[in-house]
Each structure stands twice: as structure tokens, then as C-alpha cells.
Design a protein around this motif. Structure first.
Motif, short mmCIF file in Angstrom:
data_model
loop_
_atom_site.label_atom_id
_atom_site.label_comp_id
_atom_site.label_asym_id
_atom_site.label_seq_id
_atom_site.Cartn_x
_atom_site.Cartn_y
_atom_site.Cartn_z
N MET A 231 0.82 -1.21 0.00
CA MET A 231 0.00 0.00 0.00
C MET A 231 0.86 1.26 0.00
O MET A 231 0.50 2.27 -0.63
CB MET A 231 -0.93 0.00 1.22
N ASP A 232 2.00 1.22 0.67
CA ASP A 232 2.90 2.38 0.71
C ASP A 232 3.57 2.61 -0.64
O ASP A 232 3.86 3.76 -1.01
CB ASP A 232 3.96 2.19 1.79
N ASP B 191 0.62 4.09 -5.77
CA ASP B 191 0.20 5.49 -5.80
C ASP B 191 -1.29 5.56 -5.44
O ASP B 191 -1.93 4.52 -5.22
CB ASP B 191 0.49 6.12 -7.16
N ASP B 192 -1.82 6.76 -5.37
CA ASP B 192 -3.21 6.93 -4.93
C ASP B 192 -4.19 6.18 -5.81
O ASP B 192 -5.14 5.55 -5.32
CB ASP B 192 -3.58 8.41 -4.90
N ARG B 193 -3.97 6.23 -7.10
CA ARG B 193 -4.87 5.54 -8.02
C ARG B 193 -4.81 4.03 -7.83
O ARG B 193 -5.84 3.35 -7.86
CB ARG B 193 -4.51 5.91 -9.46
N GLN B 194 -3.62 3.51 -7.63
CA GLN B 194 -3.49 2.06 -7.42
C GLN B 194 -4.12 1.63 -6.10
O GLN B 194 -4.73 0.56 -6.02
CB GLN B 194 -2.01 1.67 -7.47
N ARG B 195 -3.98 2.45 -5.07
CA ARG B 195 -4.63 2.13 -3.80
C ARG B 195 -6.14 2.11 -3.96
O ARG B 195 -6.83 1.26 -3.38
CB ARG B 195 -4.21 3.12 -2.72
N ASP B 196 -6.67 3.03 -4.74
CA ASP B 196 -8.11 3.04 -5.01
C ASP B 196 -8.52 1.79 -5.78
O ASP B 196 -9.56 1.19 -5.51
CB ASP B 196 -8.50 4.29 -5.80
N GLU B 197 -7.70 1.38 -6.74
CA GLU B 197 -7.98 0.16 -7.51
C GLU B 197 -8.02 -1.04 -6.58
O GLU B 197 -8.90 -1.91 -6.70
CB GLU B 197 -6.92 -0.04 -8.59
N ARG C 17 -8.63 -1.07 -3.35
CA ARG C 17 -9.78 -1.00 -2.45
C ARG C 17 -11.10 -1.27 -3.18
O ARG C 17 -12.13 -1.47 -2.53
CB ARG C 17 -9.81 0.37 -1.75
N TYR D 30 1.55 -2.75 -9.93
CA TYR D 30 0.30 -3.15 -9.30
C TYR D 30 0.17 -4.68 -9.26
O TYR D 30 -0.17 -5.26 -8.22
CB TYR D 30 -0.88 -2.55 -10.05
#
Length: 330
Positions: A66-67, A70-76, A78, A187
Motif C-alpha cells: 500500500m505504501d 500510488d493513490d490511483r493504485q490504492r483506489d484500484e 480498495r 500493481y
């Protein structure tokens, strides 16, 4: 009171010991001097030596990934079927609890289940229980020409690990963090690190399962794959007699202790024990809250309501939570 003493004093617990009536006929029993039936333990009491246990599974890999994302990958992530893992905090491995379960494993001809005798309690831990705790899919393995072609894919292996015969978790993590790693591949490799590092947990000298690299190159197949069945098999192996042989061999050699490693995800069994034997959960963990997640109607049609149960460990001083009861299995 330590766990050994507690396990010897637990009363019969009605209603939550899973499958007891259906499974008794599959146990290997013998009659004692009083005419009562006894169950054969995989490790006889006289061979229960002191043990040093280690595990390969590490939930920290989830936070690591998660660290790096990036933000988009974390959204993907989740929005994927594995979304709940991003909310699972660190859980302390209880070697003492797992050791007591190892000592109380009884012989059975049900090769895909584990049964434990805790002061007369016949407790079953099988694929269903593993899935209920982890939330992983546990359907049948895919077959056919289309899936065979998926397994033949070597793109990620050839691009990032071409010269490596075995790929360790450390090498995989390093590759994920490299700026030169393509974003889409970062990812996919992050997903591999989570599955292999948390649930499959191989030895460093063995490396990850290269088939996971092939499967993840098709995300639809990856998220539909029965990783719960894979992880459960890894966990089952040691309990099915491998460790018993080590204890019996050490006893014959008059050794005083045994060292062994647990693969797979033993935290699942640990949390299951807290739930089915409340006396253990109340003594070694503290439930601090429940929260229901309704995933029906979400982007993944096979998701179901999941209950998060949180404990605060009395031995390690920090809280943790895991997902229980309703899985997203097919």
C-alpha cells in the motif's frame, strides 16, 4: 494461567464446535482400561517436547504494498475483491496457541480437515473455517485450455526476473519499488507479494510460486482464483503428520526440543480458536468492537457481507482486527 493449563480445563462447549457430530465416525479411536473411547493424537503425550516455532507469513507485506502504490493504485485495490486486507492491522503470532493445537491434533481419515481434542471437545478446522476467517475465495481450481495458456505466460518473469531460478519475497519487494518498474506491472507484482507473502508464505530458499506471476497477468482470473484453497493446503501440510514425525524422531534420539516452521497463514487458525473456544479468546485477546461491511451491490457480484472482529492483545499491547464469518468465496 498459561494456555496449556487452560486447554486442560475447558468445559464442553455446545453449539460452536463445528461439525462434531458428522465427523466423529472418521476419527481413529481406541478403548481405554475403563471401556471409554479415546482418540489417537498425532503426537503422543510422551513425545510432546519443548518446541520453537516460526512462521513465514507476514501481514506487513500488505502495508508495504500500500505504501508503494500510488493513490490511483490504492483506489484500484480498495475496489478489488481483496479490498479488506488494506484495513487489517498487524496481528501477533501466538506460537504458544498454535503449539497447543499441534499437540491436540488427532488422527483422522479426513485428509482435508484438521480435528483437535481439547478436553473432550472435538473441534474441526477445515477449508470452510479457513475461508470464513480469511475471506478468500475457495472454489474449484480452473481447468481447461484457456487456463493452461494463462499458466504458460512468462512475461513478468522474463521482464523482471529473467536470470533468477527462484524469486524470493525480498527480491519481489525490491522489484516493486524500483522506479523502472512499469506502473501496471507494479500493481500486479504488489498483488503477488500480498498473496505469496501473507497467505502462501514460502521458504526463502524455495521462492514464490511462479504460477502466481503468470496468473496475475490476467487480473480477472487472478481475483477469481481460489487463493483460499491454495493457502489452506500450505497450512494443512505440517499438521497432517510432518511435524509429528519430527517430534517422534526427536523423542527416539532423546532430544529435549524441536524446531519447526509453519507455512501458509496460521493467524487464520489462531483467530478461529479465539472464536470457537471463548475461554481462550477471553484469556489471550480482548474483543473491542464489531463492524459489518455490506458489499452487496458493489462492483464484484460475488462479494457478501463481511464482519470485522477486532481484538486487543493482552500480551503484545496493540490492537488488531481480522475479517470473519462471511467470505467472498464462490
Amino acid at each position: 494461567m498459561d494456555l496449556k493449563d487452560l486447554c486442560s480445563q475447558i468445559p464442553l462447549y455446545n453449539g460452536r464446535v463445528l461439525g462434531v457430530l458428522l465427523g466423529i465416525r472418521h476419527m481413529i479411536m481406541r478403548s481405554n482400561d475403563t471401556g471409554l473411547m479415546e482418540f489417537d493424537y498425532c503426537i503422543p503425550e510422551e513425545a510432546r517436547l519443548r518446541a520453537h516455532i516460526s512462521q513465514r507469513s507476514n501481514l506487513k507485506y500488505v502495508k508495504t504494498v500500500m505504501d508503494i502504490f500510488d493513490d490511483r493504485q490504492r483506489d484500484e485495490f480498495r475496489n478489488s475483491p481483496l479490498w479488506y486486507l488494506a484495513e487489517v492491522a498487524e496481528i501477533q503470532f501466538s506460537a504458544q496457541l498454535i503449539q497447543q493445537l499441534v499437540f491436540r491434533t488427532i488422527r483422522t481419515d479426513k485428509v482435508n480437515e484438521l480435528w483437535f481434542n481439547v478436553q473432550g471437545n472435538m473441534m474441526r478446522f477445515g477449508l470452510q473455517e479457513y475461508t470464513l476467517v480469511t475471506g478468500l475465495r475457495c472454489g474449484v481450481f480452473p481447468e481447461g485450455d484457456e487456463f493452461d495458456r494463462v499458466l504458460e505466460r512468462r512475461r513478468l518473469k522474463e521482464r523482471y526476473f529473467k536470470s533468477m531460478e527462484n524469486i524470493s519475497l525480498a527480491q519481489l519487494q525490491t522489484t516493486i519499488g524500483r522506479p523502472s518498474t512499469a506502473r501496471a506491472d507494479r500493481y500486479k507484482l504488489g498483488l503477488v507479494l500480498i498473496v505469496e507473502g501473507v497467505f502462501n508464505a514460502p521458504d526463502n530458499n524455495v521462492g514464490i510460486d511462479l504460477r502466481t506471476l503468470s496468473i496475475v497477468d490476467d487480473l480477472d482470473i487472478f481475483f477469481a482464483y481460489p487463493w483460499g484453497r491454495v493457502g489452506y493446503r500450505r497450512l494443512l501440510h505440517g499438521f497432517r503428520g510432518f511435524w509429528a514425525k519430527k517430534f517422534l524422531k526427536a523423542k527416539r534420539r532423546q532430544e529435549k526440543e524441536v524446531t519447526y516452521t509453519i507455512h501458509g497463514f496460521p493467524i487464520a487458525m489462531q483467530v478461529w480458536a479465539y472464536e470457537v473456544v471463548p475461554e481462550i479468546g477471553e484469556c489471550f485477546g480482548q474483543r473491542v468492537g464489531n463492524k459489518c461491511h455490506d458489499c452487496l451491490g458493489g462492483p464484484h457480484e460475488n462479494n457478501h457481507s463481511i464482519v470485522r472482529t477486532m481484538y486487543s492483545s493482552r500480551t503484545c499491547g496493540y490492537g488488531y482486527h481480522v475479517l470473519l464469518l462471511k467470505s467472498n468465496s464462490t
